[in-house]
Design an enzyme around this catalytic site. Structure first.
Site, short mmCIF file in Angstrom:
data_model
loop_
_atom_site.label_atom_id
_atom_site.label_comp_id
_atom_site.label_asym_id
_atom_site.label_seq_id
_atom_site.Cartn_x
_atom_site.Cartn_y
_atom_site.Cartn_z
N HIS A 161 11.46 10.55 16.98
CA HIS A 161 11.37 10.57 15.52
C HIS A 161 12.50 9.71 14.95
O HIS A 161 13.56 9.58 15.59
CB HIS A 161 11.54 12.04 15.08
CG HIS A 161 11.31 12.31 13.63
ND1 HIS A 161 12.27 12.09 12.68
CD2 HIS A 161 10.24 12.81 12.97
CE1 HIS A 161 11.80 12.46 11.49
NE2 HIS A 161 10.56 12.90 11.65
N ASP A 185 16.67 16.90 20.62
CA ASP A 185 16.02 17.09 19.33
C ASP A 185 14.94 18.15 19.54
O ASP A 185 13.88 17.86 20.10
CB ASP A 185 15.41 15.76 18.87
CG ASP A 185 14.58 15.93 17.60
OD1 ASP A 185 14.43 17.07 17.13
OD2 ASP A 185 14.08 14.90 17.10
N GLN A 219 10.68 20.26 17.18
CA GLN A 219 9.29 20.70 17.44
C GLN A 219 9.22 21.71 18.58
O GLN A 219 8.12 22.22 18.86
CB GLN A 219 8.41 19.49 17.78
CG GLN A 219 8.27 18.47 16.66
CD GLN A 219 7.54 19.00 15.43
OE1 GLN A 219 6.96 20.08 15.44
NE2 GLN A 219 7.58 18.24 14.35
N LYS A 241 10.69 24.44 9.99
CA LYS A 241 9.56 24.27 10.92
C LYS A 241 9.35 25.53 11.75
O LYS A 241 8.48 25.59 12.60
CB LYS A 241 9.81 23.08 11.85
CG LYS A 241 9.79 21.72 11.12
CD LYS A 241 9.87 20.60 12.12
CE LYS A 241 10.32 19.28 11.53
NZ LYS A 241 9.31 18.60 10.72
N CYS A 262 7.01 9.23 10.87
CA CYS A 262 8.43 8.89 11.09
C CYS A 262 8.69 8.49 12.53
O CYS A 262 9.71 8.89 13.12
CB CYS A 262 9.36 10.03 10.69
SG CYS A 262 9.19 10.48 8.97
N1 7TS Z 1 12.68 15.48 15.05
C1 7TS Z 1 11.38 15.67 15.23
C2 7TS Z 1 10.80 15.61 16.61
C3 7TS Z 1 10.57 15.93 14.12
O1 7TS Z 1 9.28 16.12 14.30
C4 7TS Z 1 11.15 15.97 12.83
C5 7TS Z 1 10.33 16.17 11.59
C6 7TS Z 1 12.54 15.81 12.72
C7 7TS Z 1 13.27 15.55 13.85
C8 7TS Z 1 13.25 15.87 11.42
O2 7TS Z 1 13.20 17.15 10.90
P1 7TS Z 1 13.83 17.43 9.46
O3 7TS Z 1 13.60 18.87 9.23
O4 7TS Z 1 15.25 17.07 9.55
O5 7TS Z 1 13.07 16.56 8.52
N2 7TS Z 1 8.99 15.83 11.73
C9 7TS Z 1 8.07 15.76 10.76
C10 7TS Z 1 6.75 15.50 11.02
O6 7TS Z 1 6.28 15.31 12.15
N3 7TS Z 1 6.07 15.47 9.86
O7 7TS Z 1 6.93 15.71 8.87
C11 7TS Z 1 8.18 15.88 9.41
#
Ligand code: 7TS
Length: 417
Positions: free
Chosen positions: A130, A207, A210, A233, A373
């Site tokens: 990501h 990371d 997910q 999430k 992303c």
């Molecule tokens: N890493 C992964 C693997 C992700 O899927 C996401 C967000 C992030 C980091 C960042 O998370 P945040 O909470 O800091 O934004 N992924 C997604 C997605 O797949 N669709 O919207 C956000």
């Protein structure tokens, strides 16, 4: 696909749906079918009530007052830290830094641990990351002359483990990889990767945005050094995330943000730092949302992370079968559901993913379309965008059927034979 029998699901999605107020609403006259859980999950009533309760009973600033409300607010905020430490089996709750989201956690590692790197040192990432686990390292590379390397992926959407030995050397200082791809669903072999990273003396950054919400994650069993994830999430509020780290590594990091809370003593032209983890939490934090997150962890612990994983494995297995049977979709990521989490990315070669998502929305079905992303991954897959359905504990097979019906209807709508 392998012939392994699907694990039994013990969850009751319809009973769970009743506990999520938003899932009672309709969209365009249809019951909401929410399949965008990789972007953010919905929140159970208990989390909403915890936010309300915090502001109604205990609202105050943390760590500074001696009055009752300040003590209650501090206790609620610190309870979040210890719950998260327990949930991921962190070595010590002093290793849990409360930030805004996974992105901020990864930026914190890249900047604060990154400050220990020098020009020519290497950071190993992968093609499936990501942007949150790419851009912070790009910033570091620009600032410090650190070299970025990227583990390639195979055509089946898995990390190319055969290429790993050639990408690691004594120069590798950091290996930073996703535990589960938000586009491919691929579950990466973090324990094995961590061993390889440690053999060359690198730290392992995971990371887990997910993975923490969808499968058991044990920081100590994996042997990792840093782990980042977001509460939103994992059925928790937005605006709260975590960097979990080995405390001895945090002790070696300088703060990257200065202000209240993070200091021990301040003079006009110098300052000393507070203990970890507070050294990395400058300013008034997101107390209310942190206070509410344990209610989300209560839900996950009530269900059991093995059962959560089994349920989502069952759903993704069913979704892969049904989507494949349509015959016209390109599916991305490993076809073996045991090697992937509960999401599936697909492309209809005749219909743009955004158009698909729009037709589905008219039927009350929420999916995500776009580059997710992960632009470098889109280039590697040679697509501009994908459509993605991502599952959570409250989804069921009927909702997968609704998705499939919607995809067929989209072909009719656009006049594709
Ligand atoms: N890493 C992964 C693997 C992700 O899927 C996401 C967000 C992030 C980091 C960042 O998370 P945040 O909470 O800091 O934004 N992924 C997604 C997605 O797949 N669709 O919207 C956000």
């Amino acid at each position: 696909m392998t012939a392994t029998a699907p694990p039994r699901t013990t969850l009751d999605p319809s009973a769970l749906r009743a506990r999520f107020p938003i899932l009672q609403r309709q969209v365009h006259g249809h019951p909401l079918v929410y399949l965008d859980n990789a972007a953010t999950t919905q929140k159970p009533e208990t989390v909403l009530a915890a936010i309300q309760r915090y502001y109604s009973t205990s609202n105050a600033n943390v760590h500074r007052g001696v009055h009752t409300l300040a003590e209650e607010a501090t206790a609620a905020y610190e309870a979040c830290r210890s719950r998260v430490a327990r949930f991921v089996n962190a070595p010590d709750e002093r290793g849990v830094i409360i930030v805004r989201n996974a992105t901020e956690a990864l930026n914190l590692v890249a900047r604060a641990w990154g400050a220990t790197l020098t020009a020519g040192d290497e950071v190993l990432l992968s093609e499936m990351e990501h942007h949150s686990n790419l851009v912070p390292w790009i910033l570091l590379a620009r600032e410090r002359g650190v070299v970025l390397r990227h583990l390639p992926i195979t055509d089946s959407g898995e990390l190319d483990m055969a290429a790993l030995p050639g990408m690691l050397s004594r120069r590798t200082q950091v290996v930073a990889l996703t535990a589960m791809s938000n586009v491919l669903g691929t579950i990466n072999p973090i324990a094995e990767l961590t061993e390889a990273a440690h053999r060359v003396g690198a730290v392992m950054v995971v990371d887990a945005a997910q993975s923490v919400p969808h499968m058991p994650v044990d920081f100590q069993a994996l042997g990792i050094d840093f782990l980042a994830f977001s509460a939103h999430k994992a059925y928790g509020p937005t605006g709260v995330g975590f960097l979990v780290a080995k405390p001895e590594l945090l002790e070696r990091m300088e703060p990257i943000s200065g202000g209240g809370e993070m200091i021990r003593a301040v003079h006009l032209d110098s300052a000393t730092w507070n203990d970890i983890p507070h050294r990395f939490e400058a300013g008034t934090p997101n107390i209310a949302d942190a206070a509410a997150f344990p209610a989300a962890l209560d839900l996950l612990e009530e269900l059991g992370m093995d059962a959560v994983r089994a349920h989502e494995h069952d759903l993704v297995r069913y979704a892969l079968e049904r989507l494949r049977s349509l015959g016209w979709l390109e599916l991305h990521g490993p076809l073996d559901p045991a090697r992937r989490g509960g999401l599936v990315s697909f492309v209809d070669p005749e219909i743009h993913p955004h158009d698909l998502a729009q037709v589905l929305d008219t039927r009350g079905i929420a999916i995500r379309a776009g580059h997710h992303c992960a632009q470098p991954l889109m280039r590697r897959l040679d697509v501009a965008a994908t459509a993605r359905a991502s599952f959570a504990v409250y989804n069921d097979r009927d909702e997968v059927d609704a998705l499939v019906d919607g995809l067929m209807a989209a072909r009719k709508y656009f006049g594709v034979a």
